[in-house]
Design an enzyme around this catalytic site. Structure first.
Site, PDB file in Angstrom:
ATOM      1  N   SER A 164      73.830  10.265  75.756  1.00  0.00           N
ATOM      2  CA  SER A 164      75.229   9.811  75.299  1.00  0.00           C
ATOM      3  C   SER A 164      75.249   8.566  74.339  1.00  0.00           C
ATOM      4  CB  SER A 164      75.923   8.711  76.621  1.00  0.00           C
ATOM      5  OG  SER A 164      77.294   8.439  76.460  1.00  0.00           O
ATOM      6  N   HIS A 190      76.821  13.581  74.010  1.00  0.00           N
ATOM      7  CA  HIS A 190      78.059  13.363  74.211  1.00  0.00           C
ATOM      8  C   HIS A 190      78.622  13.387  72.600  1.00  0.00           C
ATOM      9  CE1 HIS A 190      78.284  11.690  78.459  1.00  0.00           C
ATOM     10  NE2 HIS A 190      77.977  13.064  78.415  1.00  0.00           N
ATOM     11  N   ASP A 249      76.933  17.131  83.391  1.00  0.00           N
ATOM     12  CA  ASP A 249      75.834  16.525  82.602  1.00  0.00           C
ATOM     13  C   ASP A 249      75.419  15.439  83.370  1.00  0.00           C
ATOM     14  OD1 ASP A 249      76.389  14.623  79.654  1.00  0.00           O
ATOM     15  OD2 ASP A 249      76.511  13.835  81.457  1.00  0.00           O
TER      16      ASP A 249
END
Length: 312
Positions: A164, A190, A249
């Site tokens: 992320s 992401h 995820d």
């Protein structure tokens, strides 16, 4: 608790007004100043000492990238870039993340005011995350040493990576030293649609292994990394003796993989820009081993060579 102090730099008076409305609509943050260009911003940073800077990419007198590079060298601080959602915009944004920006916000191509206000909660969350980011962990990473190539590993061996905020540079650091004999890697980072292709293309130029944006129905091959398209999920399905990507995820999936017998790694807090996903995975019991970013590539190949599946 003190409010997060934000300074917005954008040559558009409308964007400065919109960003001020968004920031001031949240009780835990405030817009302390705005600037039409980096040269004005330089003086305002000294005056107001903001916690977070939002920075447009394209501006007169000095563009956002030049300013960011100087800022991170002379006065490091958390920066959230504001970028257009275009091919060129994604390339520039990825370069900004390499230079030390924590995250980015994409400008809508139509209906700027309505679109940005619709992003209000997302922008506020990115500002909160940036305010907590570890700048020490986000210093530009030196090129990692290429790992020694071993025998080509079986197509049965796979590595899955989830990332992320702060993940783009961490992924580069993990992939760059991998030899062509590495197993296939499946990566979820992401990012909005359009950015993942640019991200994959950029990595493909830097790495020995092939890196590309994953496509539905694509066969998974050793020596390649596949990045899930933005805002899409990626699954694996059997296709005879091989694996095939399904584009459809996180901590729960990692726990399930550990319970199924996979060896799982998490990046340690000291080397994370934001210790979010790794902390959740560790707290849920989904992690076998916690390592520094500098050790991830070597640990992955060591475990794979020992016959264990890997998820990080």
């Amino acid at each position: 608790m003190s409010k997060i102090r934000v300074l917005s730099v954008d040559d558009s008076a409308l964007m400065r007004q919109i960003m001020t409305e968004i920031i001031n609509s949240h009780s835990d943050m405030e817009m302390v100043a705005t600037a039409p260009d980096p040269l004005v911003a330089r003086d305002l940073i000294k005056k107001f000492n903001p916690d977070v800077l939002t920075l447009d990419v394209e501006m007169p007198r000095m563009d956002g990238l030049d300013f960011l590079e100087k800022l991170m060298r002379l006065r490091p601080m958390p920066v959230v870039m504001v970028s257009s959602l275009t091919g060129k915009g994604s390339e520039v944004t990825l370069r900004a993340l390499e230079l030390g920006a924590i995250d980015f916000v994409t400008k809508p191509q139509l209906g700027i005011r309505e679109g940005m206000l619709a992003y209000s909660e997302m922008i506020a969350e990115k500002v909160r995350t940036a305010a907590k980011a570890s700048l020490a962990a986000h210093k530009p990473l030196s090129a990692p040493t290429t790992l020694k190539a071993g025998p080509l590993l079986s197509s049965e061996k796979l590595i899955a990576i989830g990332a992320s905020t702060g993940g783009t540079e961490a992924i580069r650091h993990v992939l760059q030293p991998l030899p062509l004999s590495s197993p296939a890697l499946l990566i979820t980072q992401h990012m909005p649609p359009g950015f993942t292709r640019s991200f994959a293309d950029r990595l493909n130029k830097l790495c020995q292994i092939g890196v590309k944006e994953a496509e539905d129905g694509e066969r998974v091959l050793p020596g390649h990394a596949y990045i899930a398209p933005g805002d899409r999920h990626m699954e694996l399905a059997r296709s005879g003796a091989n694996y095939q990507i399904k584009i459809h995820d996180g901590p729960v999936g990692m726990l399930a993989m550990r319970q199924a017998g996979a060896w799982t790694l998490a990046q340690n807090e000291a080397s994370c820009v934001v210790f979010g996903m790794p902390r959740e995975a560790i707290n849920m019991g989904g992690v076998c081993e916690v390592v520094d970013l500098s050790q991830v590539s070597q640990q992955m190949l060591a475990k794979i060579s020992a016959g264990q599946a890997i998820r990080i």
